[in-house]
Design a protein around this motif. Structure first.
Motif, mmCIF file in Angstrom:
data_model
loop_
_atom_site.group_PDB
_atom_site.id
_atom_site.type_symbol
_atom_site.label_atom_id
_atom_site.label_comp_id
_atom_site.label_asym_id
_atom_site.label_seq_id
_atom_site.Cartn_x
_atom_site.Cartn_y
_atom_site.Cartn_z
ATOM 1 N N PRO A 1 8.834 11.023 -0.785
ATOM 2 C CA PRO A 1 7.046 10.207 0.427
ATOM 3 C C PRO A 1 8.517 10.840 2.073
ATOM 4 O O PRO A 1 9.751 10.121 2.077
ATOM 5 C CB PRO A 1 7.389 9.076 0.496
ATOM 6 N N CYS B 1 6.085 7.644 5.304
ATOM 7 C CA CYS B 1 4.848 7.545 3.962
ATOM 8 C C CYS B 1 3.634 6.444 4.888
ATOM 9 O O CYS B 1 4.094 5.499 4.916
ATOM 10 C CB CYS B 1 5.288 7.712 3.145
ATOM 11 N N ARG C 1 0.928 5.617 3.011
ATOM 12 C CA ARG C 1 -0.233 5.452 1.599
ATOM 13 C C ARG C 1 -0.263 3.791 1.679
ATOM 14 O O ARG C 1 -1.098 3.766 0.810
ATOM 15 C CB ARG C 1 0.247 5.844 0.058
ATOM 16 N N CYS C 2 0.431 2.917 1.936
ATOM 17 C CA CYS C 2 0.352 1.227 1.637
ATOM 18 C C CYS C 2 0.432 1.156 3.201
ATOM 19 O O CYS C 2 1.392 0.319 3.371
ATOM 20 C CB CYS C 2 1.971 0.833 0.858
ATOM 21 N N LEU D 1 2.720 -2.327 3.336
ATOM 22 C CA LEU D 1 4.317 -2.153 3.562
ATOM 23 C C LEU D 1 4.657 -0.879 4.428
ATOM 24 O O LEU D 1 5.443 -1.521 4.859
ATOM 25 C CB LEU D 1 4.454 -1.610 2.055
ATOM 26 N N ARG E 1 7.451 -2.389 7.126
ATOM 27 C CA ARG E 1 8.348 -1.421 7.449
ATOM 28 C C ARG E 1 8.573 -1.640 8.704
ATOM 29 O O ARG E 1 9.707 -1.592 9.318
ATOM 30 C CB ARG E 1 8.343 -0.290 6.901
ATOM 31 N N PRO F 1 11.196 4.324 3.016
ATOM 32 C CA PRO F 1 11.322 4.768 1.814
ATOM 33 C C PRO F 1 12.769 5.432 1.140
ATOM 34 O O PRO F 1 13.035 5.971 2.013
ATOM 35 C CB PRO F 1 9.799 5.990 1.097
ATOM 36 N N VAL G 1 8.383 1.532 -6.621
ATOM 37 C CA VAL G 1 7.999 1.669 -6.042
ATOM 38 C C VAL G 1 8.633 1.713 -4.439
ATOM 39 O O VAL G 1 9.547 0.985 -4.457
ATOM 40 C CB VAL G 1 7.544 0.455 -4.877
ATOM 41 N N ARG G 2 8.647 2.595 -3.064
ATOM 42 C CA ARG G 2 9.975 3.104 -2.625
ATOM 43 C C ARG G 2 10.372 1.976 -1.318
ATOM 44 O O ARG G 2 11.042 2.761 -0.871
ATOM 45 C CB ARG G 2 10.038 4.794 -2.925
ATOM 46 N N CYS G 3 9.556 2.109 -0.914
ATOM 47 C CA CYS G 3 9.362 0.841 0.056
ATOM 48 C C CYS G 3 9.447 -0.675 0.105
ATOM 49 O O CYS G 3 8.854 -1.048 -0.955
ATOM 50 C CB CYS G 3 8.264 1.009 1.262
ATOM 51 N N SER H 1 -0.028 3.363 -5.766
ATOM 52 C CA SER H 1 0.375 4.606 -4.746
ATOM 53 C C SER H 1 1.713 5.526 -4.844
ATOM 54 O O SER H 1 1.464 6.303 -4.753
ATOM 55 C CB SER H 1 0.011 4.529 -3.615
ATOM 56 N N CYS H 2 2.651 4.958 -5.505
ATOM 57 C CA CYS H 2 3.998 5.359 -5.589
ATOM 58 C C CYS H 2 4.286 6.187 -6.694
ATOM 59 O O CYS H 2 5.043 6.698 -6.650
ATOM 60 C CB CYS H 2 4.672 3.841 -5.086
ATOM 61 N N PHE I 1 5.036 9.598 -6.830
ATOM 62 C CA PHE I 1 6.239 9.571 -6.465
ATOM 63 C C PHE I 1 7.036 9.919 -7.888
ATOM 64 O O PHE I 1 8.392 10.948 -7.867
ATOM 65 C CB PHE I 1 7.129 8.907 -5.009
HETATM 66 S S1 SF4 Z 1 5.648 2.206 -1.531
HETATM 67 FE FE1 SF4 Z 1 5.786 4.668 -1.539
HETATM 68 S S2 SF4 Z 1 3.030 5.077 -2.180
HETATM 69 FE FE2 SF4 Z 1 3.692 2.717 -0.055
HETATM 70 S S3 SF4 Z 1 3.913 3.672 1.359
HETATM 71 FE FE3 SF4 Z 1 6.068 3.606 0.821
HETATM 72 S S4 SF4 Z 1 6.652 5.244 -0.436
HETATM 73 FE FE4 SF4 Z 1 4.083 5.897 0.201
#
Ligand code: SF4
Length: 208
Positions: free
Chosen positions: A2, A6, A8-9, A12, A16, A30, A102-104, A118-119, A122
């Motif tokens: 991402p 990103c 998507r969430c 988060l 961030r 992320p 989950v990247r965030c 959602s993640c 990835f």
């Molecule tokens: S947790 Fe993953 S899908 Fe959600 S905003 Fe962060 S990178 Fe994007």
């Protein structure tokens, strides 16, 4: 992978952005996987810790979970160099890669089911870009379940359990309780229990 922003969430993203204002020197984005894509071994954690990977930009770097993870990986030949809790410490992973479900960073380390879903794209992309992958280690139930789904299997057929080992297509999936400070402080996971799981992975890779 991402992008830094990103979208998507929304929950988060809001967290961030608030930390970008509070701590502009932190990574606050992320967190990408760490380690070579041609590794045979993938470790899947839950999500960046606020003052760990979210601050330093490298999985498991800067908090207690990293102390236990990286010292154990070094012991079994999956890492070399000195782990100094920062992304530029020169630590190298050998035949091993680390990513997160989950990247965030999520509030209180608790991503919501829709954020995990959602993640997952990835995570699936990470698995696909590893042509030699034959062993995966899920740290905790959430990492286990999302890995199973990302691999195209049914989660009901693959229950999580510390010490479980199951074939999942061409990959053998190992489970461990997460190596968090909470789990080690409460005795859910001892360093020895964690060593025993990594030793099993080592044995499998050495025999392959
Ligand atoms: S947790 Fe993953 S899908 Fe959600 S905003 Fe962060 S990178 Fe994007």
């Amino acid at each position: 992978m991402p992008g830094r922003d990103c979208p998507r969430c929304p929950r988060l993203v809001a967290l961030r952005e608030s930390w970008r204002e509070r701590e502009p020197e932190w990574f606050n984005a992320p967190v990408d996987s760490f380690g070579p894509p041609d590794a045979r071994f993938l470790i899947v954690g839950l999500a960046p810790g606020l003052r760990g990977a979210n601050r330093t930009g490298r999985p498991f770097t800067g908090d207690y979970a990293g102390d236990l993870l990286y010292s154990t990986l070094k012991e079994f030949g999956f890492a070399r160099g000195r782990y100094q809790a920062s992304a530029d410490d020169g630590l190298e992973l050998i035949d091993c890669r680390i990513t997160n479900a989950v990247r965030c960073v999520p509030p209180e380390n608790k991503p919501l089911p829709r954020e995990i879903a959602s993640c997952r794209d990835f995570l699936a992309a990470t698995i696909k870009e590893m042509p030699r992958l034959i062993a995966a280690l899920a740290l905790g139930r959430i990492a286990h379940e999302t890995f199973v789904v990302a691999s195209g299997a049914r989660r009901s057929e693959y229950p999580f359990g510390h010490g479980n080992t199951r074939p999942l297509g061409a990959i053998k999936l190992f489970d461990s309780y997460h190596c968090s400070r909470y789990n080690t402080n409460t005795g859910v996971l001892t360093p020895q229990m964690f060593r025993e799981v990594i030793a099993q992975v080592r044995k499998q890779l050495d025999a392959a």
